[in-house]
Scaffold this active site. Structure first.
Site, PDB file in Angstrom:
ATOM      1  N   ASP A  21       0.890  -1.223  -0.101  1.00  0.00           N
ATOM      2  CA  ASP A  21       0.018  -0.153   0.047  1.00  0.00           C
ATOM      3  C   ASP A  21       0.875   1.136   0.145  1.00  0.00           C
ATOM      4  O   ASP A  21       0.587   2.092   0.813  1.00  0.00           O
ATOM      5  CB  ASP A  21      -0.882   0.041   1.205  1.00  0.00           C
ATOM      6  CG  ASP A  21      -1.696  -1.364   1.357  1.00  0.00           C
ATOM      7  OD1 ASP A  21      -2.003  -1.955   0.426  1.00  0.00           O
ATOM      8  OD2 ASP A  21      -1.630  -1.783   2.464  1.00  0.00           O
ATOM      9  N   GLU A 189     -11.140   1.316  -3.334  1.00  0.00           N
ATOM     10  CA  GLU A 189     -10.227   1.502  -2.158  1.00  0.00           C
ATOM     11  C   GLU A 189      -8.998   2.188  -2.215  1.00  0.00           C
ATOM     12  O   GLU A 189      -8.895   2.943  -3.515  1.00  0.00           O
ATOM     13  CB  GLU A 189     -10.192   0.029  -1.318  1.00  0.00           C
ATOM     14  CG  GLU A 189      -9.174  -0.718  -2.232  1.00  0.00           C
ATOM     15  CD  GLU A 189      -8.875  -2.049  -1.624  1.00  0.00           C
ATOM     16  OE1 GLU A 189      -9.249  -2.246  -0.492  1.00  0.00           O
ATOM     17  OE2 GLU A 189      -8.516  -3.012  -2.078  1.00  0.00           O
TER      18      GLU A 189
END
Length: 501
Positions: A21, A189
């Site tokens: 991420d 997301e």
């Protein structure tokens, strides 16, 4: 696609190891990158680069997860999820979510630290993937996603106004993108919020970490309405995903996009894509929306090692920045001793995944070997070793018995009630040197390093990914309750066999 003129080229992934991420910014001539750390401590690794291709860890923004007592045990998959990093009014801010608590912020004048204690900005279950934007008119916004496992909703992006110091929410939250209203959009997301030429941009992935794509959303108002376009997808390339990341601009005005690719046991590896703006005002990533495997380096820098894995001689008796524990450590876990890592054994429950005193670093994404020397000091029932830890694990090392030390190899699969002993012999010496090797498919082999060369042990094991992370090379020590024991680990070497060199 026009490439910059450069003699040097880079190959993706630029970090072939677990960097989950990622988000990145440029401040002056230096780029800074942060990544998820989940349950591990220290957490929130901060990496720096002067060329976007070669990166090193320069600090960790949190010493451990909050609250300390809860994270004194491994909480796999919990803790620090997808963070963002920004620089505003002379301060670095990292905004990160704990999906069970809410959105936290840490700040520092220098990315090398010291970092402030975490402060809770936005409480709430399942509030994830936050990113702030300071607008030209003085307003500050925070975009985020939702985790259905905690919040009961997903596939939605929301924006909430906050104060400029990132200390408080100052207005109501609004949903700005509903993925369910977009044909084929699932699991939206990882949003990152930007502003350019009067447009508000949200760059966000959808479709799942191993199978998804990148969207760009744009609107004239931060609350929308937003229009969308897919700007990066796998196409006919081997780069599955490609998942969330960061848009950065170089000092000379070139644009680049950093993102991850899910490689299973090897984790979420880091890619760098060229980026430009099309005539219609939309960003174009990679080669017309397809990930590139190779490209001219942004600033002409040659590419160095593509993994964060590093050996360690522990000169001061402490682990280097490449290591992290599986739970929040305390001062009693180590006995600093120059030239080795001396771990005070924790209480053994027979499962490395529940043992806090396990320290590791991500597997390289290419064939590699970790070698380490180890010895025990303690009563019968003490064990210590090196391993490869994921949802399944293998460890090799020493087990002390009343009759003497045994050299053992054991494995455990996630659906098994306990460990399986795979090899057992009398230890050849009080100190042994072991080598764990991982091939390109994640298959693990074990050898004892002896004066005449390596002696292979008759064990093969297929490594498995962890909870939202790749597998890790680890060291550990454990003993029975109410017993004191230690293990010494020395001369860790990690040999990486990257085909580019």
């Amino acid at each position: 696609m026009t490439e910059p003129t450069s003699a040097a080229r880079y190959r993706n992934p630029i970090i072939d190891a677990d960097v989950p991420d990622p988000d990145a910014i440029r401040v002056g001539d230096v780029y800074y990158l942060v990544a998820s750390s989940f349950n591990r401590a220290p957490g929130l690794p901060v990496l720096a680069s002067t060329d976007l291709v070669n990166w090193e860890i320069i600090s960790h923004a949190v010493a451990g997860n909050t609250p300390q007592a809860w994270f004194a045990q491994p909480r796999h998959g919990a803790g620090v999820w997808a963070p963002s990093i920004r620089h505003h009014d002379g301060l670095f801010h990292i905004v990160y979510p704990d999906p069970d608590q809410g959105v936290f912020v840490v700040s520092a004048a220098d990315a090398r630290g010291p970092w402030s204690a975490p402060r809770l900005l936005l409480p709430g279950l399942g509030v994830i993937d936050p990113c702030p934007l300071w607008d030209d008119d003085g307003a500050t916004y925070l975009v985020h996603g939702w985790a259905r496992s905690r919040a009961g909703r997903k596939n939605v992006l929301s924006i909430v106004p906050v104060d400029a110091a990132l200390t408080a929410v100052v207005g109501p939250s609004r949903d700005v993108v509903d993925g369910d209203a977009i044909d084929g959009c699932v699991t939206l997301e990882g949003p990152k919020l930007y502003k350019r030429d009067g447009w508000y941009w949200i760059l966000a992935p959808a479709g799942g970490v191993a199978t998804g794509w990148q969207y760009a959303f744009r609107a004239r108002d931060p609350y929308g309405p937003y229009e969308e376009r897919v700007v990066l997808a796998q196409g006919d390339t081997p780069v599955n995903g490609p998942h969330q990341g960061a848009w950065v601009e170089t000092a000379d005005g070139a644009h680049w996009f950093l993102h991850f690719q899910d490689r299973g046991v090897f984790g979420r590896v880091l890619h760098l894509q060229p980026m430009h703006w099309g005539d219609d005002g939309w960003p174009v990533l990679g080669d017309q929306g397809r990930p590139v495997l190779e490209h001219a380096s942004p600033q002409g820098a040659p590419q160095g090692p593509r993994t964060l894995a590093r050996g360690d001689g522990f000169p001061d008796g402490l682990p280097g920045a490449q290591w992290a524990w599986q739970a929040n450590p305390d001062d009693g876990w180590l006995l600093p001793e120059p030239g080795c890592l001396r771990i005070v054994a924790g209480v053994d429950a027979g499962n490395l995944r529940t043992l806090p005193r396990v320290i590791g670093q991500p597997l390289p994404g290419v064939p590699s070997t970790m070698a380490v020397s180890l010895s025990l000091e303690g009563p019968a029932g003490t064990r210590a070793g090196a391993g490869v830890l994921g949802l399944d694990y293998l460890w090799a090392g020493l087990r002390r018995t009343a009759e003497g030390d045994r050299l053992v190899v054991a494995t455990r699969h996630r659906d098994e009630p306990g460990e399986t002993l795979r090899h057992d012999e009398a230890a050849p010496a009080a100190s042994v040197r072991l080598a764990l090797s991982c091939d390109a498919d994640g298959e693990i082999a074990v050898a004892v390093r002896e004066p005449g060369g390596d002696r292979a042990l008759p064990v093969r094991f297929r490594a498995a990914e962890g909870q939202w992370i790749g597998a890790e090379y680890v060291l550990f020590a454990a003993t029975g309750a109410a017993q004191h024991a230690t293990a010494r680990f020395a001369d860790v070497e990690i040999d990486v066999r990257d085909g580019r060199r």
